[in-house]
Motif scaffolding. Structure first.
Motif, mmCIF file in Angstrom:
data_model
loop_
_atom_site.group_PDB
_atom_site.id
_atom_site.type_symbol
_atom_site.label_atom_id
_atom_site.label_comp_id
_atom_site.label_asym_id
_atom_site.label_seq_id
_atom_site.Cartn_x
_atom_site.Cartn_y
_atom_site.Cartn_z
ATOM 1 N N LEU A 118 33.789 28.674 36.225
ATOM 2 C CA LEU A 118 33.744 29.582 37.904
ATOM 3 C C LEU A 118 33.635 30.719 36.571
ATOM 4 O O LEU A 118 33.677 30.799 35.864
ATOM 5 C CB LEU A 118 34.881 29.860 37.947
ATOM 6 C CG LEU A 118 35.731 28.543 39.005
ATOM 7 C CD1 LEU A 118 37.375 28.736 39.316
ATOM 8 C CD2 LEU A 118 34.656 28.137 40.232
ATOM 9 N N LYS A 119 32.555 32.415 37.945
ATOM 10 C CA LYS A 119 32.428 33.061 37.085
ATOM 11 C C LYS A 119 33.216 33.870 38.246
ATOM 12 O O LYS A 119 33.564 33.552 39.308
ATOM 13 C CB LYS A 119 31.034 33.914 37.012
ATOM 14 C CG LYS A 119 30.167 33.875 37.787
ATOM 15 C CD LYS A 119 28.894 33.632 38.288
ATOM 16 C CE LYS A 119 28.239 33.615 39.222
ATOM 17 N NZ LYS A 119 27.194 34.353 39.374
ATOM 18 N N LYS A 120 33.645 35.254 37.426
ATOM 19 C CA LYS A 120 34.250 36.320 38.738
ATOM 20 C C LYS A 120 33.442 37.372 38.905
ATOM 21 O O LYS A 120 32.357 37.564 38.002
ATOM 22 C CB LYS A 120 35.550 37.156 37.964
ATOM 23 C CG LYS A 120 36.775 36.877 37.021
ATOM 24 C CD LYS A 120 37.389 37.194 36.505
ATOM 25 C CE LYS A 120 38.507 36.278 36.211
ATOM 26 N NZ LYS A 120 39.789 36.347 35.293
ATOM 27 N N LYS A 173 36.528 43.086 46.573
ATOM 28 C CA LYS A 173 37.555 41.899 45.886
ATOM 29 C C LYS A 173 36.714 40.901 44.767
ATOM 30 O O LYS A 173 35.830 40.991 45.215
ATOM 31 C CB LYS A 173 37.715 41.540 47.155
ATOM 32 C CG LYS A 173 39.491 40.298 46.284
ATOM 33 C CD LYS A 173 39.262 39.942 47.738
ATOM 34 C CE LYS A 173 40.563 38.702 47.329
ATOM 35 N NZ LYS A 173 41.225 38.334 48.829
ATOM 36 N N ILE A 174 37.361 41.026 43.962
ATOM 37 C CA ILE A 174 36.879 40.087 42.238
ATOM 38 C C ILE A 174 37.662 38.694 42.485
ATOM 39 O O ILE A 174 38.792 38.728 43.631
ATOM 40 C CB ILE A 174 37.721 40.335 41.399
ATOM 41 C CG1 ILE A 174 37.176 41.706 40.597
ATOM 42 C CG2 ILE A 174 37.373 39.495 40.561
ATOM 43 C CD1 ILE A 174 37.980 42.352 39.960
ATOM 44 N N VAL A 175 36.663 37.809 43.235
ATOM 45 C CA VAL A 175 36.506 36.378 43.151
ATOM 46 C C VAL A 175 35.944 35.734 42.092
ATOM 47 O O VAL A 175 35.125 36.476 41.836
ATOM 48 C CB VAL A 175 35.594 36.063 44.796
ATOM 49 C CG1 VAL A 175 36.638 36.764 46.301
ATOM 50 C CG2 VAL A 175 34.352 36.240 45.367
ATOM 51 N N GLU A 176 36.463 34.636 42.473
ATOM 52 C CA GLU A 176 35.887 33.504 41.405
ATOM 53 C C GLU A 176 34.988 32.700 42.218
ATOM 54 O O GLU A 176 35.316 32.026 42.855
ATOM 55 C CB GLU A 176 36.450 32.315 40.540
ATOM 56 C CG GLU A 176 37.699 33.266 39.389
ATOM 57 C CD GLU A 176 38.590 32.310 39.425
ATOM 58 O OE1 GLU A 176 38.534 32.874 37.827
ATOM 59 O OE2 GLU A 176 39.163 31.650 39.517
#
Length: 167
Positions: free
Chosen positions: A36-38, A48-51
């Motif tokens: 996963l990457k942010k 919003k920061i999501v993975e």
């Protein structure tokens, strides 16, 4: 004879089902890895920061040959990847290297296409969005130079591979 040795195998998931398939594999007791990457997502009212999966529609399982059917019977899993007629496996060192790379805060981009100098591309983001350009040069797939011709001039700009796609 079924291979009893444990190996890492890439599996292809249904579209946008990577996280659900990963969770389901873990519930079944199967060792799995979903890189996963942010990413920062922008909505009209907030950021919003999501993975997100680093490689869309792929995850990796660490199994022996006798567990292939168990993986395929998992919700969200579409198929194994094949190479030269056999299910493809990945050396454990490559999985470890990927984990190390993702442990850093490096800004990673994965592209499933290859753009060569002279090829026409569509710019998808930034100030030149929706313009067609010609690939001039590529520097480590992180920085590219494009020649814009829609304006009556040849203007070279620097941009990221994430902002272009081949046409």
């Amino acid at each position: 004879m079924i291979d009893q040795q444990y190996k890492w195998y890439p599996v292809y998931t249904r579209s946008r089902a990577e996280k659900k398939a990963y969770d389901e594999l873990l519930r079944k007791g199967i060792t799995a890895y979903l890189p996963l990457k942010k990413t920062v997502k922008q909505w009209s009212d907030r950021k919003k920061i999501v993975e997100e999966p680093l490689i869309k529609s792929y995850l990796f399982v660490y199994i022996s040959g006798r567990e292939h059917a168990k993986v395929l019977m998992t919700n969200g899993i579409a198929r194994f990847l094949y190479f030269s007629g056999h299910i493809a496996s990945i050396p454990e060192q490559q999985i470890n290297n990927l984990k190390l790379l993702l442990a850093t805060d490096a800004d990673l981009e994965v592209f499933d296409y290859d753009i060569r100098p002279g090829q026409r591309v569509l710019i998808k983001a930034g100030p030149f969005k929706d313009m067609i350009a010609e690939m001039v040069s590529l520097h480590n797939k992180q920085r590219i130079i494009l020649r814009l011709q829609n304006m009556g001039y040849a203007i070279e700009i620097n941009t990221s591979m994430g902002f272009v796609e081949p046409i």
